[in-house]
Structure formats: C-alpha cells, structure tokens
Design a protein around this motif. Structure first.
Motif, PDB file in Angstrom:
ATOM      1  N   ARG A 113      44.133  23.545 -42.336  1.00 56.85           N
ATOM      2  CA  ARG A 113      44.885  24.415 -41.395  1.00 56.85           C
ATOM      3  C   ARG A 113      44.303  24.823 -40.381  1.00 56.85           C
ATOM      4  NH1 ARG A 113      46.864  28.774 -45.599  1.00 56.85           N
ATOM      5  NH2 ARG A 113      47.575  29.822 -43.484  1.00 56.85           N
ATOM      6  N   LYS A 114      42.888  24.518 -40.130  1.00 57.58           N
ATOM      7  CA  LYS A 114      42.093  25.044 -39.140  1.00 57.58           C
ATOM      8  C   LYS A 114      41.925  26.616 -38.671  1.00 57.58           C
ATOM      9  CE  LYS A 114      42.521  20.623 -36.314  1.00 57.58           C
ATOM     10  NZ  LYS A 114      41.939  20.009 -37.260  1.00 57.58           N
ATOM     11  N   VAL A 115      41.836  27.366 -40.073  1.00 55.71           N
ATOM     12  CA  VAL A 115      41.513  28.546 -39.966  1.00 55.71           C
ATOM     13  C   VAL A 115      40.360  28.856 -40.915  1.00 55.71           C
ATOM     14  CG1 VAL A 115      43.897  29.052 -40.195  1.00 55.71           C
ATOM     15  CG2 VAL A 115      43.138  28.737 -42.302  1.00 55.71           C
ATOM     16  N   THR A 116      39.734  30.164 -40.774  1.00 58.24           N
ATOM     17  CA  THR A 116      38.512  30.311 -41.559  1.00 58.24           C
ATOM     18  C   THR A 116      38.957  30.319 -43.056  1.00 58.24           C
ATOM     19  OG1 THR A 116      38.931  32.885 -41.690  1.00 58.24           O
ATOM     20  CG2 THR A 116      37.783  31.878 -39.584  1.00 58.24           C
ATOM     21  N   ARG A 117      37.673  30.376 -44.003  1.00 60.75           N
ATOM     22  CA  ARG A 117      37.541  30.415 -44.975  1.00 60.75           C
ATOM     23  C   ARG A 117      38.017  31.847 -45.588  1.00 60.75           C
ATOM     24  NH1 ARG A 117      32.919  27.017 -48.235  1.00 60.75           N
ATOM     25  NH2 ARG A 117      33.197  25.028 -47.052  1.00 60.75           N
ATOM     26  N   ALA A 118      37.680  32.943 -44.798  1.00 58.35           N
ATOM     27  CA  ALA A 118      38.033  34.422 -45.177  1.00 58.35           C
ATOM     28  C   ALA A 118      39.530  34.528 -45.115  1.00 58.35           C
ATOM     29  CB  ALA A 118      37.259  34.998 -44.319  1.00 58.35           C
ATOM     30  N   TYR A 119      40.119  33.727 -44.022  1.00 58.21           N
ATOM     31  CA  TYR A 119      41.558  33.900 -44.050  1.00 58.21           C
ATOM     32  C   TYR A 119      42.347  33.402 -45.233  1.00 58.21           C
ATOM     33  CZ  TYR A 119      45.728  33.439 -41.340  1.00 58.21           C
ATOM     34  OH  TYR A 119      47.255  33.778 -40.896  1.00 58.21           O
ATOM     35  N   VAL A 120      41.966  32.129 -45.780  1.00 59.74           N
ATOM     36  CA  VAL A 120      42.487  31.745 -46.755  1.00 59.74           C
ATOM     37  C   VAL A 120      42.283  32.212 -48.268  1.00 59.74           C
ATOM     38  CG1 VAL A 120      42.975  29.551 -48.055  1.00 59.74           C
ATOM     39  CG2 VAL A 120      42.829  29.317 -45.658  1.00 59.74           C
ATOM     40  N   SER A 121      40.985  32.783 -48.276  1.00 62.06           N
ATOM     41  CA  SER A 121      40.578  33.659 -49.286  1.00 62.06           C
ATOM     42  C   SER A 121      41.467  35.000 -49.604  1.00 62.06           C
ATOM     43  CB  SER A 121      39.161  34.131 -49.118  1.00 62.06           C
ATOM     44  OG  SER A 121      38.147  33.025 -49.313  1.00 62.06           O
ATOM     45  N   MET A 122      41.824  35.429 -48.598  1.00 54.35           N
ATOM     46  CA  MET A 122      42.618  36.767 -48.624  1.00 54.35           C
ATOM     47  C   MET A 122      44.051  36.442 -49.071  1.00 54.35           C
ATOM     48  SD  MET A 122      40.767  39.178 -47.532  1.00 54.35           S
ATOM     49  CE  MET A 122      39.328  38.114 -48.530  1.00 54.35           C
ATOM     50  N   GLU A 123      44.681  35.267 -48.892  1.00 54.97           N
ATOM     51  CA  GLU A 123      45.686  34.688 -49.249  1.00 54.97           C
ATOM     52  C   GLU A 123      45.677  34.355 -50.891  1.00 54.97           C
ATOM     53  OE1 GLU A 123      47.664  32.078 -45.745  1.00 54.97           O
ATOM     54  OE2 GLU A 123      46.359  31.107 -46.980  1.00 54.97           O
ATOM     55  N   LYS A 124      44.527  33.828 -51.257  1.00 60.22           N
ATOM     56  CA  LYS A 124      44.211  33.534 -52.670  1.00 60.22           C
ATOM     57  C   LYS A 124      44.187  34.748 -53.428  1.00 60.22           C
ATOM     58  CE  LYS A 124      41.191  30.907 -55.756  1.00 60.22           C
ATOM     59  NZ  LYS A 124      42.105  30.086 -56.321  1.00 60.22           N
ATOM     60  N   ALA A 125      43.492  35.820 -52.831  1.00 62.43           N
ATOM     61  CA  ALA A 125      43.384  37.027 -53.633  1.00 62.43           C
ATOM     62  C   ALA A 125      44.541  37.656 -53.831  1.00 62.43           C
ATOM     63  CB  ALA A 125      42.413  37.949 -52.840  1.00 62.43           C
TER      64      ALA A 125
END
Length: 213
Positions: A113-125
């Motif tokens: 998605r060309k976003v940061t891992r932190a961005y996706v990490s918050m979704e997962k959390a």
C-alpha cells in the motif's frame, strides 16, 4: 568539582532529588498528579524542557491506572520502547506489551500500500479484542492512523504520543491533543522511544507503590 559517592541502589533516588530541586529553583511548578511522570522523563533525557512541553488530558494518570488495573495491554511503535517498558510490572495486572513492526504480514501490507509499517501496525492493533494503551515514540504516521481510526469510532484507553523528528511530528501530536481520547503528548519535535517507555513506567511504578510492590 566534588564527586558524590553514592551506592548504586541510590543513584536513581538521588537523581530525582536533583531534578526536583532544580525544577523548584527554576520556579517551575509541576502538578502533583503528573509530577512522577515529568520527573521520570527528565531523568531519562536530562532535558528540563519536558516540564513545560508535556501535555496531559484531564485525569489521564488515574484513567491510565484504571485501564491497567483492568488488564489493558500496551502497543508500541518500536521494539526499543517494547524493551524499555517494565513488562514484569505490567504483568502483575494481566497486561502485555506488543509491537507489530517486525510482523511479516504488516511489512507486506505496508509495502503493497506504500504506507509505513507503523500505519499498518495501528490497524492490526485496533482489531485486537483488548483494552489498549498506545505508546508511540517514533512514528507520527502511527498517530495519524490512530486519529483516523478514532474518527471511525475506535476508542483506545490512552495515547502516549511522543514521536521524535521533523516530518509531520508536530502536526500529528496536535491531532491527538485535539481529540477526545485520554492523552499524554509532548508538544514539539522532541520525544523518542525512551520517553514513551519512561511515561509508561512512571505509571506502572506509581501503581507498584500503591500496592506496596
């Protein structure tokens, strides 16, 4: 110059005494409810500016304690913060610390998605079936994503927003301050994983003191 001879076990206590003395000498008055947190952050950084830039929402320390008493877990945006948080103290209340930055699924999704891992990490959390406190010390994109999730109805127990840096750091912190979630945020560019861990630990240690350890 005179060297103080202090037992290793007394160094932290002596450091806190020095910090409180210098704050008083500077005429800086820190509210009692947040004093332990401010002093521990200054102890971690040797930077007295935090006495003026750390922002606390109403009754946030008590709200954080209540969440931890009820088994809240902590999500960080760095393994450094994860390492720095006292997991033994948190475990006394049934909580755990999580960091998804090295998660393969997160990494793949972020790349796609060309976003940061932190961005996706918050979704997962946010999909975890747990009460969560977020301790963000590095990535402003984590705060930006949390604000988006909150706008969609997600409700974390607390956000500790202290990322360090230059790009979107100040703006991301202000997003959290302007939200209705309990927060501890350091205004400006300063912060870091060590600061995030210090804030969490200050809350945990105050709870240990109440329990008599």
């Amino acid at each position: 110059m005179q060297i103080e001879h202090i037992l290793p076990s007394d160094i932290e206590k002596r450091s806190f005494e020095i910090i409180r003395k210098e704050l008083a000498q500077s005429g800086v008055s820190v509210p009692k409810a947040v004093e332990q947190t401010v002093v521990r952050v200054i102890h971690t950084t040797a930077d007295f500016e935090y006495a003026n830039t750390l922002m606390f929402s109403d009754d946030v320390i008590e709200k954080a304690r209540k969440a931890i008493y009820e088994g809240a877990c902590i999500v960080t945006d760095t393994n450094m913060a994860l390492s720095g948080i006292n997991k033994r103290s948190l475990a006394k209340f049934g909580g755990e610390v999580f960091c998804f930055m090295a998660d393969e699924e997160v990494a793949g999704e972020a790349s796609k998605r060309k976003v940061t891992r932190a961005y996706v990490s918050m979704e997962k959390a946010s999909r975890m079936d747990k009460k969560l406190i977020f301790a963000i010390g590095n990535a402003p994109t984590a705060l930006i994503k949390l604000k988006e999730l909150m706008d969609e109805g997600y409700k974390p127990e607390l956000i500790i927003g202290v990322p360090v840096g230059f790009v979107n750091v100040v703006e991301a912190k202000e997003l959290i301050i302007e939200s209705d979630v309990p927060y501890i945020v350091n205004r400006g560019r300063k912060g870091g994983s060590g600061v995030a861990a210090a804030i969490v630990n200050s809350i945990l240690y105050s709870m240990d003191e109440k329990r008599g350890k």
